[in-house]
Scaffold this motif. Sequence first.
Motif, mmCIF file in Angstrom:
data_model
loop_
_atom_site.group_PDB
_atom_site.id
_atom_site.type_symbol
_atom_site.label_atom_id
_atom_site.label_comp_id
_atom_site.label_asym_id
_atom_site.label_seq_id
_atom_site.Cartn_x
_atom_site.Cartn_y
_atom_site.Cartn_z
ATOM 1 N N UNK A 99 0.816 -1.212 0.000
ATOM 2 C CA UNK A 99 0.000 0.000 0.000
ATOM 3 C C UNK A 99 0.852 1.264 0.000
ATOM 4 N N UNK A 100 2.106 1.176 0.490
ATOM 5 C CA UNK A 100 2.978 2.355 0.457
ATOM 6 C C UNK A 100 3.309 2.712 -0.995
ATOM 7 N N UNK A 101 3.649 1.674 -1.790
ATOM 8 C CA UNK A 101 3.892 1.890 -3.210
ATOM 9 C C UNK A 101 2.664 2.517 -3.863
ATOM 10 N N UNK A 102 1.515 1.973 -3.534
ATOM 11 C CA UNK A 102 0.275 2.474 -4.130
ATOM 12 C C UNK A 102 0.075 3.944 -3.786
ATOM 13 N N UNK A 103 0.233 4.290 -2.513
ATOM 14 C CA UNK A 103 0.010 5.669 -2.066
ATOM 15 C C UNK A 103 0.986 6.630 -2.744
ATOM 16 N N UNK A 104 2.267 6.233 -2.822
ATOM 17 C CA UNK A 104 3.279 7.172 -3.302
ATOM 18 C C UNK A 104 3.222 7.360 -4.817
ATOM 19 N N UNK A 105 2.811 6.306 -5.550
ATOM 20 C CA UNK A 105 2.903 6.391 -7.005
ATOM 21 C C UNK A 105 1.628 6.876 -7.678
ATOM 22 N N UNK A 106 0.491 6.522 -7.103
ATOM 23 C CA UNK A 106 -0.745 6.588 -7.878
ATOM 24 C C UNK A 106 -1.318 7.990 -8.038
ATOM 25 N N UNK A 107 -1.912 8.247 -9.215
ATOM 26 C CA UNK A 107 -2.872 9.339 -9.334
ATOM 27 C C UNK A 107 -4.183 8.876 -8.714
ATOM 28 N N UNK A 108 -4.541 7.633 -9.037
ATOM 29 C CA UNK A 108 -5.733 7.037 -8.439
ATOM 30 C C UNK A 108 -5.431 5.614 -8.021
ATOM 31 N N UNK A 109 -5.980 5.229 -6.879
ATOM 32 C CA UNK A 109 -5.773 3.873 -6.365
ATOM 33 C C UNK A 109 -7.060 3.078 -6.542
ATOM 34 N N UNK A 110 -6.919 1.847 -6.972
ATOM 35 C CA UNK A 110 -8.056 0.934 -7.042
ATOM 36 C C UNK A 110 -7.784 -0.166 -6.033
ATOM 37 N N UNK A 111 -8.606 -0.237 -4.991
ATOM 38 C CA UNK A 111 -8.390 -1.254 -3.964
ATOM 39 C C UNK A 111 -9.300 -2.433 -4.248
ATOM 40 N N UNK A 112 -8.680 -3.617 -4.361
ATOM 41 C CA UNK A 112 -9.444 -4.813 -4.725
ATOM 42 C C UNK A 112 -9.396 -5.844 -3.617
ATOM 43 N N UNK A 113 -10.502 -6.601 -3.547
ATOM 44 C CA UNK A 113 -10.522 -7.745 -2.636
ATOM 45 C C UNK A 113 -11.429 -8.806 -3.230
ATOM 46 N N UNK A 114 -10.975 -10.050 -3.244
ATOM 47 C CA UNK A 114 -11.768 -11.199 -3.698
ATOM 48 C C UNK A 114 -12.438 -10.952 -5.048
ATOM 49 N N UNK A 115 -11.742 -10.319 -5.969
ATOM 50 C CA UNK A 115 -12.292 -10.134 -7.302
ATOM 51 C C UNK A 115 -13.283 -9.001 -7.431
ATOM 52 N N UNK A 116 -13.434 -8.186 -6.393
ATOM 53 C CA UNK A 116 -14.293 -7.006 -6.450
ATOM 54 C C UNK A 116 -13.454 -5.762 -6.237
ATOM 55 N N UNK A 117 -13.936 -4.621 -6.776
ATOM 56 C CA UNK A 117 -13.301 -3.356 -6.443
ATOM 57 C C UNK A 117 -13.959 -2.824 -5.180
#
Lengths: 362, 298
Positions: free
Chosen positions: A194-212
């Motif tokens: 999640x650190x990579x996601x936070x630092x790099x993203x313009x937008x984050x898509x958080x997924x779990x079990x095949x759902x957004x």
Amino acid sequence: MAQVHLRNVVKKYGQLQVVHGINLEIEDNEFVVLVGPSGCGKSTTLRMIAGLEDISGGEVGIGDRVVNDLPPRSRNISMVFQNYALYPHMTVRENLGFSLKIAKRPEAEIEQAVDEAAGILSLTEYLDRKPGALSGGQRQRVAMGRAIVRHPDVFLFDEPLSNLDAKLRTQMRTEIKKLHQKVKSTIVYVTHDQVEAMTLADRIVIMRDGHIEQVGTPLEVFEKPANTFVATFIGSPPMNLLDGQVQSGKIALDGGPSVSIPEQSRGKVQDGQAVILGFRADNLMPVGHSMPMPGEHSELGMTVNLSEPLGTETLLFGTLAGKEVQAKMLHPRPVAPGERLEFQLDLTRCHLFDAKTQQSLG
Amino acid sequence: MTRFRLPTWFVLLLPAIIVLVAVVLIPLVLSLYSSFTPYRLTRPESLYKWIGTFNYEKAVKSAHFWAAFGRTVLLLTIALNLEMLMGLGLALLVNRVTYGQRALRTLMMFPMMFSPVLVGFQFKFIFNDNVGLVNNALQSLGLTDVAIPWLVDGKLAFMSILAAEMWSSTSVFAILILAGLFAVPRDPIEAAKVDGCTPWQSFRHITLPYIMPFIYIALAIRSLDVARAYDIVQIMTNGGPARRTELLWTMIGRTGYVDAKMGYANAMGYISIFLAIFFTIYFFRKLNAARTELGMAG
């Protein structure tokens, strides 16, 4: 450069469905990060965009083309793999120029593109080495170079930094961000960090079990998590979650004290409703060692079981309403286990979730 | 006075040295020595007559010897190339099979389970001009009225032997190449797909370099096999008719044991060994080059 859209995208392996109808619109030049725990379908989704996995249902489009039935070579994409996937029998130069050679571009153009990419990624002095003679970070850069020489519509990154050591990972993270600023492009990036996601993203898509679970800018998903999963997944340490019940305008924490209902959630809860109160360690601080809390706040007593000094601050662990809770102490002083301290909870920064649906209430 | 004692390392190595001397060195030296004599199995005293390089000169000047030598090289070249291509094809097909692959792999190895002598007999029957399977099939299908002399005509006999050789040994290539295909990592292939490769291009540029070491190992093993080919030919044609399918070792075998000219046979044997050594060195060089390409050489 191009947009990417996913509409009701489904992936099934036989009877087993692993991606359940995903919808996502990615803008031109946007840096989108798919993040989630392993097995959440993020890599599968990326590989469906790449064309390395068949799409069982729905529609994937790049630019204004629907690419469902196009092989990867016709999609004009580049991909950086977790294990770099370099061609071991080719030199760095050949690795970088391979896609252009396959496309039968003139020699001079290939040479120029390779030199340019090598320059951007400071690989010029390694051009005649083979991948076997490179370090992990250099291999990673070759993999990225191979992606940029093609000037693709979309860059796809599949956990590109997970095989690097911690220091190199931070360094490469910065390089990827710089690269995105230099080579304007649409990027879809998959990671479980999640650190990579936070630092790099313009937008984050958080997924779990095949759902957004949620789509948003890093600050949106950090400050307004849509549900308890996002709340605990994004941010470090994870958000504290305490069970409670709404009782006469207050939240009675199970087996613990009562706190006022945070202002942003008032009117969205009913008396007797089971709720979950969420707050980050940054918003629970000992009196005298906290940030100023100008807004509404509650005071709670808690016994400290464990402390982790980090230098400028100390993480404190205690039990509140039957759950382990982390708090932060600024301008730290040594804290002995078993010491009881008064804490301030910043109610303006608290989150309330419905206990049944786990969704945010405000 | 101290007794002389053998050094410890020598004593420890002695059992191995004795075995090696008895099993390898003495036969080697004896056969090499005998190639300089007119030694005949029927006249043991001829072993003690030194005739210098006479046998070697005789072999080098013999048209029969060079014909057999050339035929062996020809068989080796054609058989190895065809077996390699067919084995590669077979391995690629089996590699695509997802259901029942194990059973197929076992089936594929069946030809390797038969003694070459039996393979020789079976193909001798298959290609028999009167009762053979091939002629019967061709005649029943109305493709020909005549009995094709498969094992009598020189060229046809060579092809029949080639067919038997390929039937029995293509699976050596198939199995080794399949092992190579299993070892090809998935990532570079996927990277090649994304880089714009057609299936043929990814095979040519990525898969093939990965399996080349396996192909060279198979080639090295099979080149030794074919260079010493004896049994199948001996059974199917006995080198005949009129030496038209004579290979090096059927010729050497006949010279040594039928004509009993062991000295001459040994001389030809030593010349032939160089063929095998040459191919072994050649393919191992290639193997090492292919491994270096992949960055696998230590």
